[in-house]
Scaffold this motif. Structure first.
Motif, mmCIF file in Angstrom:
data_model
loop_
_atom_site.group_PDB
_atom_site.id
_atom_site.type_symbol
_atom_site.label_atom_id
_atom_site.label_comp_id
_atom_site.label_asym_id
_atom_site.label_seq_id
_atom_site.Cartn_x
_atom_site.Cartn_y
_atom_site.Cartn_z
ATOM 1 N N UNK A 1 2.178 -0.604 -4.954
ATOM 2 C CA UNK A 1 3.411 -0.711 -5.737
ATOM 3 C C UNK A 1 4.039 -2.078 -5.551
ATOM 4 N N UNK A 2 4.828 -2.467 -6.551
ATOM 5 C CA UNK A 2 5.387 -3.804 -6.638
ATOM 6 C C UNK A 2 6.485 -4.012 -5.593
ATOM 7 N N UNK A 3 6.344 -5.052 -4.790
ATOM 8 C CA UNK A 3 7.301 -5.335 -3.718
ATOM 9 C C UNK A 3 7.574 -6.837 -3.617
ATOM 10 N N UNK A 4 8.754 -7.157 -3.157
ATOM 11 C CA UNK A 4 9.048 -8.523 -2.716
ATOM 12 C C UNK A 4 9.482 -8.437 -1.268
ATOM 13 N N UNK A 5 8.804 -9.184 -0.415
ATOM 14 C CA UNK A 5 8.971 -9.085 1.031
ATOM 15 C C UNK A 5 9.730 -10.309 1.552
ATOM 16 N N UNK B 1 8.940 7.034 -6.179
ATOM 17 C CA UNK B 1 8.395 7.348 -7.493
ATOM 18 C C UNK B 1 6.969 6.829 -7.634
ATOM 19 N N UNK B 2 6.720 5.620 -7.157
ATOM 20 C CA UNK B 2 5.363 5.077 -7.226
ATOM 21 C C UNK B 2 4.387 5.942 -6.440
ATOM 22 N N UNK B 3 4.824 6.420 -5.268
ATOM 23 C CA UNK B 3 3.955 7.284 -4.465
ATOM 24 C C UNK B 3 3.666 8.597 -5.186
ATOM 25 N N UNK B 4 4.664 9.169 -5.827
ATOM 26 C CA UNK B 4 4.457 10.452 -6.514
ATOM 27 C C UNK B 4 3.638 10.288 -7.783
ATOM 28 N N UNK B 5 3.741 9.138 -8.428
ATOM 29 C CA UNK B 5 2.858 8.883 -9.571
ATOM 30 C C UNK B 5 1.416 8.838 -9.105
ATOM 31 N N UNK B 6 1.159 8.143 -7.997
ATOM 32 C CA UNK B 6 -0.214 8.083 -7.470
ATOM 33 C C UNK B 6 -0.729 9.482 -7.164
ATOM 34 N N UNK C 1 0.814 -1.210 0.000
ATOM 35 C CA UNK C 1 0.000 0.000 0.000
ATOM 36 C C UNK C 1 0.849 1.263 0.000
ATOM 37 N N UNK C 2 0.551 2.168 -0.925
ATOM 38 C CA UNK C 2 1.216 3.471 -0.921
ATOM 39 C C UNK C 2 0.793 4.277 0.305
#
Length: 409
Positions: free
Chosen positions: A236-240, A217-222, A110-111
């Motif tokens: 946004x795309x994540x690997x945890x 960057x993903x947050x600013x695009x949103x 989640x952003x």
């Protein structure tokens, strides 16, 4: 608590996975990317480093580069090289490097969590690097780069993921660098629900290990998207990865000059804060507060003296000690993000790379450091502080192209 979701990945056909998978966009320069993709029309570098298909351009950040990324991504889909998952899934991603196994969960995060510091950071970002990824995401409609997140181990999650790995993976290949990659699709609705619930109940925070610019960057695009865009842009795309799986390598430094000091004067100045010992061969620190130094063809071991550093989460870091007591104090390097006299060498390149950079005359002195621990990373992020730049180097690296998140439907 951390909010993650399954997603409909854009991913290669199984028989194309090995040719599509590419190193992260930010570990190769344009020339290296062009060389690696020259004989491989399906390499995902044609999307993430699309300037390689526009020979002769002087600026790799012009609109045409991002439009080419979009065109190449669309072509991969039309040719059937990439397919879109029919329903939202989680994915398990295992990497094996030199016999060491590391397994993470691929999801979208989640952003809102990012902006509320449920996803914790430990580095500052640079506006120009953010803008590059903002342009790439907005134009291509895709988050192609994975953000590497860590979290404190949860036994129930570990057990669930290991159990799922007993099934057959959708991808299983070894890349040219010898690193093995396996991916499983978690498409069972009960298992998907259990994973989501466990994160929401047992993982209060996640931590950016690698990918601060991709996350920002993903947050600013949103933030920039007008109303009406699909909900995908809120994630946004994540690997945890659970903390016990992770291995942080050293991140070393090379410096161009001694700030108008002779080698002898520089060595004498070091004695104020360090014990200095000549070493017979290349020295890689084995304990905290030890440093290797390569100067004038000779390796030295530097050991920080008691009282020369503070014990707070930032002050106790070796990268901070080096920054305060050598780079700033003796070499007049105060901002490692912008000073052109310093460069950084990931531990994966070995100490011979430090020797090479100095012996060539390009650099004057090199420093090898003890790696930051994952607990130190957690402590700093929890305290709200940030590390000096280039403090952590994670290996192995996730490959781009295996799992992509589309923000537009």
């Amino acid at each position: 608590m951390a909010i993650i979701k399954p997603f409909r990945a854009l991913r290669p056909q199984p028989n194309a996975a090995a040719s599509v998978a590419a190193p992260p966009y930010d570990v190769l320069n344009s020339a290296e990317a062009a060389a690696q993709a020259a004989s491989n029309p399906h390499s995902f570098l044609h999307v993430t480093k699309s300037e390689i298909d526009l020979p002769g351009i002087a600026d790799i950040h012009i609109p045409e580069v991002y439009e080419k990324a979009k065109t190449n991504l669309e072509a991969f889909r039309k040719e059937g090289i990439l397919l879109r998952e029919e329903k939202p899934c989680y994915y398990i991603y295992e990497l094996v490097m030199q016999g060491r196994q590391q397994t993470g969960l691929v999801a979208v995060s989640s952003i809102d969590d990012y902006e509320k510091d449920i996803i914790k950071k430990h580095e500052y970002t640079r506006p120009e690097k953010e803008q590059d990824r903002i342009n790439h995401i907005r134009t291509s409609g895709a988050q192609t780069g994975n953000v590497f997140l860590a979290y404190r181990d949860v036994d129930a999650l570990n057990e669930l993921i290991e159990k799922w790995k007993t099934s057959a993976p959708v991808y299983d290949f070894t890349a040219a660098d010898g690193i093995s990659h396996r991916v499983w699709i978690v498409d069972d609705e009960n298992t998907v629900s259990n994973i989501s619930d466990l994160f929401n109940s047992s993982v209060p925070f996640t931590y950016i290990a690698d990918g601060h610019h991709r996350a920002a960057s993903a947050a600013k695009v949103r933030q920039s998207l007008e109303a009406g865009y699909h909900d995908n842009a809120n994630y946004f795309l994540t690997t945890l990865f659970p903390a016990a799986q992770l291995h942080i390598m050293d991140y070393n430094r090379v410096v161009k000059d001694l700030n108008n000091q002779s080698e002898a004067d520089f060595l004498r100045a070091l004695y104020e804060d360090f014990e200095v010992e000549r070493m017979p061969s290349a020295f890689s620190p084995t304990h905290l507060h030890e440093f290797g130094m390569y100067l004038g063809g000779q390796w030295h071991k530097l050991t920080a003296k008691q009282g020369s550093y503070s014990e707070d989460p930032i002050g106790v870091l070796d990268v901070t000690i080096l920054s305060d007591k050598i780079l700033s104090k003796l070499l007049d390097i105060h901002d490692q993000r912008t000073d052109k006299r310093i460069d950084f060498v990931g531990g994966i390149r070995g100490l011979q790379e430090l020797e090479k950079r100095v012996d060539s005359g390009e650099m004057k002195v090199a420093f090898s450091l003890h790696p930051v621990s994952i607990q130190q990373l957690f402590d700093i992020a929890d305290s709200g502080n940030v590390m000096p730049p280039k403090s952590t180097w994670f290996e192995p690296k996730l490959r781009d192209g295996l799992l992509t998140h589309l923000i537009y439907e």
